[in-house]
Design a protein around this motif. Structure first.
Motif, mmCIF file in Angstrom:
data_model
loop_
_atom_site.group_PDB
_atom_site.id
_atom_site.type_symbol
_atom_site.label_atom_id
_atom_site.label_comp_id
_atom_site.label_asym_id
_atom_site.label_seq_id
_atom_site.Cartn_x
_atom_site.Cartn_y
_atom_site.Cartn_z
ATOM 1 N N ARG A 74 -70.403 52.503 -60.280
ATOM 2 C CA ARG A 74 -71.494 52.938 -61.145
ATOM 3 C C ARG A 74 -71.029 53.202 -62.574
ATOM 4 O O ARG A 74 -71.807 53.069 -63.519
ATOM 5 N N LEU A 78 -72.505 51.456 -65.863
ATOM 6 C CA LEU A 78 -72.843 52.134 -67.117
ATOM 7 C C LEU A 78 -72.189 51.434 -68.304
ATOM 8 O O LEU A 78 -72.798 51.286 -69.365
ATOM 9 N N LYS A 81 -74.263 48.507 -69.065
ATOM 10 C CA LYS A 81 -75.499 48.913 -69.739
ATOM 11 C C LYS A 81 -75.235 49.246 -71.206
ATOM 12 O O LYS A 81 -76.061 48.956 -72.082
ATOM 13 N N TRP A 95 -72.610 54.268 -76.433
ATOM 14 C CA TRP A 95 -73.151 55.391 -75.664
ATOM 15 C C TRP A 95 -74.650 55.549 -75.910
ATOM 16 O O TRP A 95 -75.436 55.670 -74.977
ATOM 17 N N GLY A 98 -76.693 52.595 -74.329
ATOM 18 C CA GLY A 98 -76.848 52.658 -72.885
ATOM 19 C C GLY A 98 -77.747 53.778 -72.412
ATOM 20 O O GLY A 98 -78.646 53.573 -71.588
ATOM 21 N N LEU A 99 -77.535 54.986 -72.946
ATOM 22 C CA LEU A 99 -78.314 56.132 -72.486
ATOM 23 C C LEU A 99 -79.755 56.074 -72.964
ATOM 24 O O LEU A 99 -80.665 56.506 -72.251
ATOM 25 N N LEU A 110 -79.217 61.436 -66.255
ATOM 26 C CA LEU A 110 -78.365 60.285 -65.998
ATOM 27 C C LEU A 110 -78.114 60.113 -64.499
ATOM 28 O O LEU A 110 -78.119 58.989 -63.983
ATOM 29 N N LEU A 114 -79.120 56.607 -62.170
ATOM 30 C CA LEU A 114 -78.122 55.728 -61.560
ATOM 31 C C LEU A 114 -78.673 54.868 -60.420
ATOM 32 O O LEU A 114 -78.366 53.667 -60.362
#
Length: 230
Positions: A74, A78, A81, A95, A98-99, A110, A114
Protein backbone atom coordinates in the motif's frame (compact mmCIF):
# COMPACT_ATOMS: atom_id res chain seq x y z
CA UNK A 1 8.12 -2.28 -0.73
CA UNK A 2 10.91 -4.58 -1.88
CA UNK A 3 14.46 -4.82 -0.70
CA UNK A 4 15.60 -1.78 -2.64
CA UNK A 5 13.48 0.33 -0.29
CA UNK A 6 14.61 -1.42 2.86
CA UNK A 7 18.23 -0.62 2.00
CA UNK A 8 17.34 3.01 2.54
CA UNK A 9 15.65 2.37 5.86
CA UNK A 10 16.79 4.83 8.46
CA UNK A 11 16.88 4.51 12.26
CA UNK A 12 13.56 4.91 14.06
CA UNK A 13 12.08 8.34 13.62
CA UNK A 14 13.14 11.01 16.03
CA UNK A 15 9.57 12.33 15.92
CA UNK A 16 8.36 9.42 18.05
CA UNK A 17 6.80 11.90 20.44
CA UNK A 18 4.14 12.54 17.80
CA UNK A 19 1.67 9.81 18.61
CA UNK A 20 -1.74 10.97 17.40
CA UNK A 21 -2.83 9.22 14.21
CA UNK A 22 -4.62 12.40 13.20
CA UNK A 23 -1.85 14.84 13.98
CA UNK A 24 -1.62 17.95 11.86
CA UNK A 25 0.45 20.87 13.08
CA UNK A 26 -1.81 23.69 14.24
CA UNK A 27 -0.93 27.34 14.03
CA UNK A 28 -2.77 30.37 15.44
CA UNK A 29 -4.77 32.44 12.99
CA UNK A 30 -5.00 29.68 10.37
CA UNK A 31 -8.66 28.73 10.70
CA UNK A 32 -10.55 27.90 7.55
CA UNK A 33 -7.45 26.84 5.66
CA UNK A 34 -7.84 25.19 2.30
CA UNK A 35 -7.39 21.42 2.09
CA UNK A 36 -4.13 21.80 0.20
CA UNK A 37 -2.70 23.75 3.15
CA UNK A 38 -3.84 21.07 5.60
CA UNK A 39 -2.12 18.51 3.41
CA UNK A 40 0.97 20.68 3.57
CA UNK A 41 0.75 20.77 7.37
CA UNK A 42 0.64 16.97 7.44
CA UNK A 43 3.69 16.90 5.17
CA UNK A 44 5.51 19.13 7.65
CA UNK A 45 5.04 16.53 10.39
CA UNK A 46 7.34 14.13 8.54
CA UNK A 47 9.53 16.44 6.44
CA UNK A 48 13.30 16.60 6.56
CA UNK A 49 13.55 20.39 6.69
CA UNK A 50 17.02 20.54 5.19
CA UNK A 51 15.78 18.67 2.10
CA UNK A 52 12.17 19.89 2.14
CA UNK A 53 11.30 16.27 1.42
CA UNK A 54 10.03 13.32 3.41
CA UNK A 55 13.06 11.05 3.60
CA UNK A 56 13.33 7.35 4.63
CA UNK A 57 13.22 8.27 8.33
CA UNK A 58 10.09 10.33 7.79
CA UNK A 59 8.48 7.53 5.80
CA UNK A 60 9.10 5.09 8.67
CA UNK A 61 7.39 7.53 11.05
CA UNK A 62 4.54 8.08 8.56
CA UNK A 63 4.02 4.33 8.18
CA UNK A 64 3.97 3.92 11.94
CA UNK A 65 1.14 6.43 12.25
CA UNK A 66 -0.62 4.88 9.27
CA UNK A 67 -0.38 1.44 10.88
CA UNK A 68 1.43 -0.31 8.03
CA UNK A 69 4.97 -1.55 7.47
CA UNK A 70 7.15 0.52 5.15
CA UNK A 71 7.47 -2.55 2.89
CA UNK A 72 3.67 -2.90 2.56
CA UNK A 73 2.37 -2.80 -1.02
CA UNK A 74 0.00 0.00 0.00
CA UNK A 75 2.97 2.32 0.46
CA UNK A 76 4.03 1.48 -3.08
CA UNK A 77 0.46 2.25 -4.16
CA UNK A 78 0.66 5.63 -2.45
CA UNK A 79 3.94 6.31 -4.22
CA UNK A 80 2.19 5.50 -7.51
CA UNK A 81 -0.68 7.84 -6.65
CA UNK A 82 1.81 10.59 -5.84
CA UNK A 83 3.81 9.84 -9.02
CA UNK A 84 6.87 9.73 -6.81
CA UNK A 85 10.17 9.81 -8.67
CA UNK A 86 12.73 8.83 -6.05
CA UNK A 87 12.35 5.70 -3.95
CA UNK A 88 12.32 6.44 -0.23
CA UNK A 89 11.50 10.13 -0.69
CA UNK A 90 8.32 12.16 -1.19
CA UNK A 91 8.55 15.76 -2.36
CA UNK A 92 6.03 18.34 -1.20
CA UNK A 93 4.50 18.49 -4.68
CA UNK A 94 4.19 14.68 -4.90
CA UNK A 95 2.63 14.51 -1.44
CA UNK A 96 0.06 17.17 -2.23
CA UNK A 97 -0.76 15.60 -5.59
CA UNK A 98 -1.41 12.16 -4.09
CA UNK A 99 -3.31 13.17 -0.97
CA UNK A 100 -5.42 15.72 -2.80
CA UNK A 101 -6.41 13.02 -5.31
CA UNK A 102 -7.35 10.74 -2.40
CA UNK A 103 -9.23 13.58 -0.67
CA UNK A 104 -7.21 12.92 2.48
CA UNK A 105 -5.66 15.63 4.63
CA UNK A 106 -5.30 13.62 7.86
CA UNK A 107 -3.93 10.19 8.73
CA UNK A 108 -7.46 9.02 9.64
CA UNK A 109 -8.80 10.00 6.21
CA UNK A 110 -5.82 8.39 4.52
CA UNK A 111 -6.46 5.11 6.34
CA UNK A 112 -10.05 5.16 5.07
CA UNK A 113 -8.85 5.89 1.53
CA UNK A 114 -6.45 2.94 1.29
CA UNK A 115 -9.08 0.23 0.55
CA UNK A 116 -10.43 2.33 -2.30
CA UNK A 117 -6.92 2.80 -3.67
CA UNK A 118 -6.32 -0.96 -3.59
CA UNK A 119 -9.60 -1.54 -5.43
CA UNK A 120 -8.70 1.11 -8.01
CA UNK A 121 -5.41 -0.61 -8.78
CA UNK A 122 -6.98 -4.02 -9.27
CA UNK A 123 -8.73 -2.74 -12.42
CA UNK A 124 -6.73 -3.78 -15.49
CA UNK A 125 -5.91 -0.35 -16.98
CA UNK A 126 -4.67 1.07 -13.68
CA UNK A 127 -2.95 -2.16 -12.67
CA UNK A 128 -0.82 -2.20 -15.81
CA UNK A 129 0.37 1.32 -15.07
CA UNK A 130 1.04 0.45 -11.42
CA UNK A 131 2.92 -2.71 -12.44
CA UNK A 132 5.20 -0.72 -14.76
CA UNK A 133 5.69 1.96 -12.10
CA UNK A 134 6.74 -0.62 -9.49
CA UNK A 135 9.75 -1.66 -11.58
CA UNK A 136 10.80 1.88 -12.44
CA UNK A 137 10.54 2.85 -8.77
CA UNK A 138 13.19 0.23 -7.97
CA UNK A 139 15.72 1.87 -10.28
CA UNK A 140 17.46 3.82 -7.57
CA UNK A 141 20.73 4.72 -9.30
CA UNK A 142 21.44 7.05 -12.22
CA UNK A 143 21.33 5.21 -15.57
CA UNK A 144 20.26 2.00 -13.86
CA UNK A 145 18.37 -0.22 -16.33
CA UNK A 146 17.94 -3.49 -14.47
CA UNK A 147 16.93 -4.84 -11.05
CA UNK A 148 18.62 -7.74 -9.30
CA UNK A 149 16.87 -11.13 -9.21
CA UNK A 150 16.27 -11.10 -5.46
CA UNK A 151 14.47 -7.76 -5.63
CA UNK A 152 12.53 -8.83 -8.72
CA UNK A 153 11.23 -11.89 -6.85
CA UNK A 154 10.16 -9.73 -3.90
CA UNK A 155 8.47 -7.30 -6.26
CA UNK A 156 6.66 -10.06 -8.15
CA UNK A 157 5.30 -11.44 -4.88
CA UNK A 158 4.26 -7.99 -3.75
CA UNK A 159 2.66 -6.67 -6.94
CA UNK A 160 1.72 -9.65 -9.12
CA UNK A 161 1.29 -12.33 -6.46
CA UNK A 162 -2.17 -11.24 -5.28
CA UNK A 163 -3.56 -11.57 -8.82
CA UNK A 164 -1.60 -14.59 -10.08
CA UNK A 165 -0.37 -16.52 -7.07
CA UNK A 166 0.25 -19.88 -8.76
CA UNK A 167 2.22 -18.39 -11.64
CA UNK A 168 4.29 -16.14 -9.38
CA UNK A 169 5.15 -18.94 -6.96
CA UNK A 170 6.62 -21.10 -9.73
CA UNK A 171 8.17 -18.20 -11.62
CA UNK A 172 10.04 -16.94 -8.56
CA UNK A 173 11.16 -20.50 -7.81
CA UNK A 174 12.65 -20.67 -11.30
CA UNK A 175 14.30 -17.27 -11.04
CA UNK A 176 16.04 -18.31 -7.84
CA UNK A 177 17.44 -21.57 -9.25
CA UNK A 178 18.46 -20.37 -12.73
CA UNK A 179 21.98 -19.00 -13.15
CA UNK A 180 21.88 -17.26 -16.52
CA UNK A 181 20.37 -13.97 -15.31
CA UNK A 182 21.52 -11.94 -12.34
CA UNK A 183 19.25 -8.99 -13.06
CA UNK A 184 16.26 -8.23 -15.29
CA UNK A 185 15.22 -5.23 -17.35
CA UNK A 186 11.88 -3.47 -17.81
CA UNK A 187 10.97 -5.39 -20.97
CA UNK A 188 11.42 -8.74 -19.24
CA UNK A 189 9.43 -7.45 -16.28
CA UNK A 190 6.60 -6.35 -18.59
CA UNK A 191 6.44 -9.79 -20.22
CA UNK A 192 6.02 -11.54 -16.89
CA UNK A 193 2.67 -9.80 -16.56
CA UNK A 194 1.78 -10.53 -20.18
CA UNK A 195 2.58 -14.22 -19.59
CA UNK A 196 0.37 -14.42 -16.51
CA UNK A 197 -2.47 -12.60 -18.24
CA UNK A 198 -2.42 -14.40 -21.61
CA UNK A 199 -1.12 -17.95 -21.11
CA UNK A 200 -3.25 -20.75 -19.66
CA UNK A 201 -1.64 -22.11 -16.54
CA UNK A 202 -0.30 -24.56 -15.61
CA UNK A 203 -0.92 -26.50 -18.87
CA UNK A 204 0.73 -23.80 -21.06
CA UNK A 205 -1.19 -25.13 -24.07
CA UNK A 206 -1.42 -21.77 -25.80
CA UNK A 207 2.22 -20.80 -25.32
CA UNK A 208 3.96 -20.28 -28.66
CA UNK A 209 7.72 -19.81 -28.49
CA UNK A 210 7.66 -18.34 -32.01
CA UNK A 211 5.88 -15.30 -30.67
CA UNK A 212 7.84 -12.31 -29.37
CA UNK A 213 8.65 -13.67 -25.92
CA UNK A 214 11.93 -12.84 -24.16
CA UNK A 215 14.38 -15.72 -23.91
CA UNK A 216 13.92 -15.88 -20.16
CA UNK A 217 10.23 -16.73 -20.63
CA UNK A 218 11.09 -19.45 -23.17
CA UNK A 219 13.59 -20.84 -20.67
CA UNK A 220 11.02 -20.72 -17.90
CA UNK A 221 8.46 -22.67 -19.94
CA UNK A 222 11.09 -25.25 -20.91
CA UNK A 223 12.13 -25.58 -17.27
CA UNK A 224 8.51 -26.11 -16.23
CA UNK A 225 8.06 -28.91 -18.76
CA UNK A 226 11.35 -30.58 -17.86
CA UNK A 227 10.51 -30.49 -14.17
CA UNK A 228 6.88 -31.45 -14.75
CA UNK A 229 5.66 -28.25 -13.16
CA UNK A 230 2.86 -27.98 -15.69
Amino acid sequence: MPRATSKRKAPPSTSASVTSSDVVSTRPGKRGKKDVDKIGDLFDVYVNKSLDMIDPEGIVSFCSHLGVDHTDVRILMLAWKMKAEKQGYFSREEWRRGLKDLNADTIAKLKKALPGLEKELMATPKFEDFYAFAFQYCLTEDRQKSVDIETVCELLNLVLGPKYRSQVDILTKYLKVQSEYRALNADQWRHFYRFCKEISFPDLEDYDSDQAWPVIIDNFVEWMKENKQS
